[in-house]
Write a protein that holds these residues in place. Structure first.
Motif, PDB file in Angstrom:
ATOM      1  N   GLY A 171       0.814  -1.200   0.000  1.00 27.63           N
ATOM      2  CA  GLY A 171       0.000   0.000   0.000  1.00 27.63           C
ATOM      3  C   GLY A 171       0.850   1.253   0.000  1.00 27.63           C
ATOM      4  O   GLY A 171       2.077   1.185   0.108  1.00 27.63           O
ATOM      5  N   PRO A 172       0.162   2.391  -0.173  1.00 23.47           N
ATOM      6  CA  PRO A 172      -1.273   2.474  -0.359  1.00 23.47           C
ATOM      7  C   PRO A 172      -1.685   2.073  -1.788  1.00 23.47           C
ATOM      8  O   PRO A 172      -0.832   1.884  -2.644  1.00 23.47           O
ATOM      9  N   ASN A 173      -2.980   1.927  -1.976  1.00 25.17           N
ATOM     10  CA  ASN A 173      -3.602   1.725  -3.292  1.00 25.17           C
ATOM     11  C   ASN A 173      -3.181   0.428  -3.965  1.00 25.17           C
ATOM     12  O   ASN A 173      -2.887   0.411  -5.162  1.00 25.17           O
ATOM     13  N   ALA A 174      -3.137  -0.633  -3.173  1.00 30.57           N
ATOM     14  CA  ALA A 174      -2.778  -1.925  -3.760  1.00 30.57           C
ATOM     15  C   ALA A 174      -3.962  -2.882  -3.620  1.00 30.57           C
ATOM     16  O   ALA A 174      -4.547  -3.002  -2.545  1.00 30.57           O
ATOM     17  N   THR A 175      -4.299  -3.548  -4.723  1.00 33.33           N
ATOM     18  CA  THR A 175      -5.292  -4.623  -4.692  1.00 33.33           C
ATOM     19  C   THR A 175      -4.532  -5.926  -4.889  1.00 33.33           C
ATOM     20  O   THR A 175      -3.789  -6.081  -5.869  1.00 33.33           O
ATOM     21  N   ILE A 176      -4.720  -6.847  -3.960  1.00 30.40           N
ATOM     22  CA  ILE A 176      -4.034  -8.138  -4.035  1.00 30.40           C
ATOM     23  C   ILE A 176      -5.090  -9.204  -4.347  1.00 30.40           C
ATOM     24  O   ILE A 176      -6.178  -9.193  -3.771  1.00 30.40           O
ATOM     25  N   GLY A 177      -4.760 -10.116  -5.253  1.00 34.00           N
ATOM     26  CA  GLY A 177      -5.730 -11.139  -5.666  1.00 34.00           C
ATOM     27  C   GLY A 177      -5.849 -12.284  -4.669  1.00 34.00           C
ATOM     28  O   GLY A 177      -5.012 -12.451  -3.777  1.00 34.00           O
ATOM     29  N   GLU A 178      -6.902 -13.075  -4.859  1.00 32.63           N
ATOM     30  CA  GLU A 178      -7.122 -14.266  -4.025  1.00 32.63           C
ATOM     31  C   GLU A 178      -5.912 -15.188  -4.145  1.00 32.63           C
ATOM     32  O   GLU A 178      -5.402 -15.390  -5.246  1.00 32.63           O
ATOM     33  N   MET A 179      -5.489 -15.754  -3.040  1.00 32.11           N
ATOM     34  CA  MET A 179      -4.417 -16.765  -3.002  1.00 32.11           C
ATOM     35  C   MET A 179      -3.074 -16.253  -3.546  1.00 32.11           C
ATOM     36  O   MET A 179      -2.196 -17.063  -3.865  1.00 32.11           O
ATOM     37  N   ALA A 180      -2.928 -14.946  -3.668  1.00 35.78           N
ATOM     38  CA  ALA A 180      -1.632 -14.416  -4.131  1.00 35.78           C
ATOM     39  C   ALA A 180      -0.602 -14.623  -3.014  1.00 35.78           C
ATOM     40  O   ALA A 180      -0.954 -14.670  -1.831  1.00 35.78           O
ATOM     41  N   VAL A 181       0.657 -14.749  -3.409  1.00 32.58           N
ATOM     42  CA  VAL A 181       1.727 -14.942  -2.420  1.00 32.58           C
ATOM     43  C   VAL A 181       2.733 -13.810  -2.607  1.00 32.58           C
ATOM     44  O   VAL A 181       3.311 -13.652  -3.686  1.00 32.58           O
ATOM     45  N   ILE A 182       2.929 -13.021  -1.553  1.00 32.10           N
ATOM     46  CA  ILE A 182       3.833 -11.870  -1.642  1.00 32.10           C
ATOM     47  C   ILE A 182       4.928 -12.069  -0.597  1.00 32.10           C
ATOM     48  O   ILE A 182       4.646 -12.143   0.605  1.00 32.10           O
ATOM     49  N   THR A 183       6.153 -12.156  -1.033  1.00 31.04           N
ATOM     50  CA  THR A 183       7.253 -12.431  -0.106  1.00 31.04           C
ATOM     51  C   THR A 183       8.379 -11.423  -0.319  1.00 31.04           C
ATOM     52  O   THR A 183       8.807 -11.217  -1.463  1.00 31.04           O
ATOM     53  N   ASP A 184       8.856 -10.817   0.761  1.00 32.94           N
ATOM     54  CA  ASP A 184       9.984  -9.880   0.691  1.00 32.94           C
ATOM     55  C   ASP A 184       9.776  -8.848  -0.421  1.00 32.94           C
ATOM     56  O   ASP A 184      10.675  -8.594  -1.238  1.00 32.94           O
ATOM     57  N   ALA A 185       8.601  -8.252  -0.472  1.00 29.27           N
ATOM     58  CA  ALA A 185       8.305  -7.343  -1.587  1.00 29.27           C
ATOM     59  C   ALA A 185       7.612  -6.080  -1.088  1.00 29.27           C
ATOM     60  O   ALA A 185       7.027  -6.059  -0.002  1.00 29.27           O
ATOM     61  N   ILE A 186       7.710  -5.041  -1.892  1.00 29.35           N
ATOM     62  CA  ILE A 186       7.034  -3.767  -1.606  1.00 29.35           C
ATOM     63  C   ILE A 186       6.089  -3.506  -2.776  1.00 29.35           C
ATOM     64  O   ILE A 186       6.514  -3.531  -3.937  1.00 29.35           O
ATOM     65  N   ILE A 187       4.818  -3.273  -2.476  1.00 26.94           N
ATOM     66  CA  ILE A 187       3.845  -3.089  -3.564  1.00 26.94           C
ATOM     67  C   ILE A 187       2.974  -1.882  -3.262  1.00 26.94           C
ATOM     68  O   ILE A 187       2.327  -1.830  -2.201  1.00 26.94           O
ATOM     69  N   LYS A 188       2.951  -0.919  -4.163  1.00 32.98           N
ATOM     70  CA  LYS A 188       1.992   0.182  -3.998  1.00 32.98           C
ATOM     71  C   LYS A 188       1.410   0.588  -5.347  1.00 32.98           C
ATOM     72  O   LYS A 188       2.009   0.318  -6.397  1.00 32.98           O
ATOM     73  N   ASP A 189       0.235   1.191  -5.305  1.00 36.15           N
ATOM     74  CA  ASP A 189      -0.448   1.667  -6.525  1.00 36.15           C
ATOM     75  C   ASP A 189      -0.506   0.584  -7.598  1.00 36.15           C
ATOM     76  O   ASP A 189      -0.228   0.859  -8.781  1.00 36.15           O
ATOM     77  N   SER A 190      -0.863  -0.617  -7.224  1.00 37.21           N
ATOM     78  CA  SER A 190      -0.787  -1.736  -8.170  1.00 37.21           C
ATOM     79  C   SER A 190      -1.959  -2.701  -7.987  1.00 37.21           C
ATOM     80  O   SER A 190      -2.643  -2.686  -6.960  1.00 37.21           O
ATOM     81  N   ILE A 191      -2.139  -3.546  -9.004  1.00 40.67           N
ATOM     82  CA  ILE A 191      -3.135  -4.616  -8.929  1.00 40.67           C
ATOM     83  C   ILE A 191      -2.396  -5.933  -9.160  1.00 40.67           C
ATOM     84  O   ILE A 191      -1.720  -6.105 -10.181  1.00 40.67           O
ATOM     85  N   ILE A 192      -2.517  -6.845  -8.211  1.00 39.31           N
ATOM     86  CA  ILE A 192      -1.851  -8.144  -8.308  1.00 39.31           C
ATOM     87  C   ILE A 192      -2.933  -9.208  -8.492  1.00 39.31           C
ATOM     88  O   ILE A 192      -3.899  -9.257  -7.719  1.00 39.31           O
ATOM     89  N   GLY A 193      -2.779 -10.054  -9.483  1.00 42.18           N
ATOM     90  CA  GLY A 193      -3.828 -11.011  -9.841  1.00 42.18           C
ATOM     91  C   GLY A 193      -3.986 -12.165  -8.862  1.00 42.18           C
ATOM     92  O   GLY A 193      -3.140 -12.388  -7.983  1.00 42.18           O
ATOM     93  N   ASN A 194      -5.053 -12.924  -9.057  1.00 41.83           N
ATOM     94  CA  ASN A 194      -5.303 -14.105  -8.236  1.00 41.83           C
ATOM     95  C   ASN A 194      -4.185 -15.117  -8.447  1.00 41.83           C
ATOM     96  O   ASN A 194      -3.771 -15.364  -9.578  1.00 41.83           O
ATOM     97  N   GLY A 195      -3.712 -15.701  -7.395  1.00 37.49           N
ATOM     98  CA  GLY A 195      -2.707 -16.752  -7.498  1.00 37.49           C
ATOM     99  C   GLY A 195      -1.344 -16.274  -7.972  1.00 37.49           C
ATOM    100  O   GLY A 195      -0.462 -17.088  -8.255  1.00 37.49           O
ATOM    101  N   ALA A 196      -1.158 -14.957  -8.059  1.00 33.82           N
ATOM    102  CA  ALA A 196       0.145 -14.444  -8.534  1.00 33.82           C
ATOM    103  C   ALA A 196       1.186 -14.588  -7.413  1.00 33.82           C
ATOM    104  O   ALA A 196       0.847 -14.644  -6.225  1.00 33.82           O
TER     105      ALA A 196
END
Ligand code: UTP
Length: 325
Positions: A264-289
């Motif tokens: 965040g801010p402004n991040a949409t994370i998909g169902e079952m997505a896996v985020i490890t050691d990462a920084i995500i903002k202003d983004s859309i991450i898909g399901n299972g990504a």
């Protein structure tokens, strides 16, 4: 009341995401584009929808019928001949002269539909835009529409028609759609809904406008991301993740796995997505990504895609300036 929702388009401007997904199923702020539209329509009392499908239409049909309990009729438009042609295909499913709401399947709106659906005349949703060249525009006398022009080359009005149309008497619309199709009248290579509505106005039909200030385009990557940002403001959702920093607004579903992440801010994370050691903002991450060891900003990552960056090992001295790209 019935709504007609055309979603047959290919969504070329959102490729590569639309190679495998219909545009209207792309997740924005926690649900597919068409989910935002359906929720508004159902809240306004729409109890039946005619959905014009084409490109990846089965996916749209499956998603809608498994998420909503209203009556759906699916009409297949196998050749994309334009919006007027898409609506014309719905004629057999509309009762003689019943009122209709038409809404483009890629237009998320925030407007009170109650007065629109009770309007004594036909009425079109409009918004002031800076560059009207890619829209149909309305020229009004302040109250009634005098003329409609599809994608004007010269600036005749800044009042863009944004994809919400209420037709008080649908028979006249279908008569004019028949006329366009029978006489092969196209503008810029397509059968245009604006042209059918303009014929109605020329024949004396009263059309008014209603302002759609909350109008959120999802047709291009940059507008999809800005719409995501705006919709998240009222739709932030996350649980607590230990070892992670979450800056709302975000949409993180319960089943996403986050480890050592800053979201965040402004991040949409998909169902079952896996985020490890990462920084995500202003983004859309898909399901299972899967997103590992990377910083993402203004990014759209498709369903089940995987992106892994490199952690850097750097040994630099005082006053150095290093830019890692
Ligand atoms: P757009 O032209 O904006 O969307 O049509 P598109 O074709 O999906 O996207 P691009 O231009 O290739 O990137 C607006 C809406 O009208 C529908 C589209 O599906 C979209 O929801 N539409 C348009 C139809 O259903 N049939 C048509 O012949 C044209």
């Amino acid at each position: 009341m019935k709504a007609i929702i055309p979603v047959a388009g290919v969504g070329t401007r959102l490729r590569p995401h639309t190679f495998s997904n219909p545009k209207v199923l792309i997740n924005v702020a926690g649900k597919p584009i068409i989910g935002h539209i359906m929720d508004k329509l159902i809240a306004a009392g729409i109890d039946e929808a005619i959905v014009i499908v084409g490109y990846l239409g089965d996916m749209v049909e499956n998603w809608l019928t498994s998420h909503y309990n209203i009556k759906f009729t699916f009409v297949t438009q196998s050749e994309l001949l334009g919006l007027a042609h898409a609506i014309w295909m719905c004629k057999p499913f509309v009762f003689d002269n019943e009122p209709l709401l038409i809404i483009l399947g890629d237009t998320i709106f925030d407007v009170d539909l109650d007065p629109v659906l009770k309007s004594p005349s036909s009425t079109l949703g409009v918004k002031q835009v800076e560059d009207p060249r890619r829209f149909g525009v309305a020229i009004t006398d302040g109250e009634k529409i005098l003329k409609l022009v599809e994608k004007p080359d010269t600036p005749v009005s800044n009042l863009a028609i944004v994809g919400l149309y209420f037709l008080h008497q649908s028979k006249r619309l279908f008569d004019n759609l028949d006329y366009l199709i029978d006489n092969k009248i196209k503008t810029k290579g397509e059968y245009q809904l604006t042209d059918a509505l303009e014929l109605m106005i020329e024949a004396g039909e009263i059309f008014t406008t209603f302002p759609v200030n909350g109008w959120y385009d999802c047709g291009k990557p940059e507008t999809l991301l800005s719409t995501n940002e705006i919709l998240l403001r009222n739709n932030s959702h996350t649980k607590k993740y230990s070892g992670c920093i979450i800056t709302e607004p975000v949409f993180i579903p319960e089943n996403a796995i986050l480890e050592n992440a800053i979201i965040g801010p402004n991040a949409t994370i998909g169902e079952m997505a896996v985020i490890t050691d990462a920084i995500i903002k202003d983004s859309i991450i898909g399901n299972g990504a899967k997103v590992v060891h990377i910083m993402l900003e203004h990014s759209i990552i498709g369903n089940n895609a995987s992106i892994t960056g490199n952690p850097h090992e750097i040994n630099i001295g005082d006053y150095s300036e290093v830019r890692v790209r």
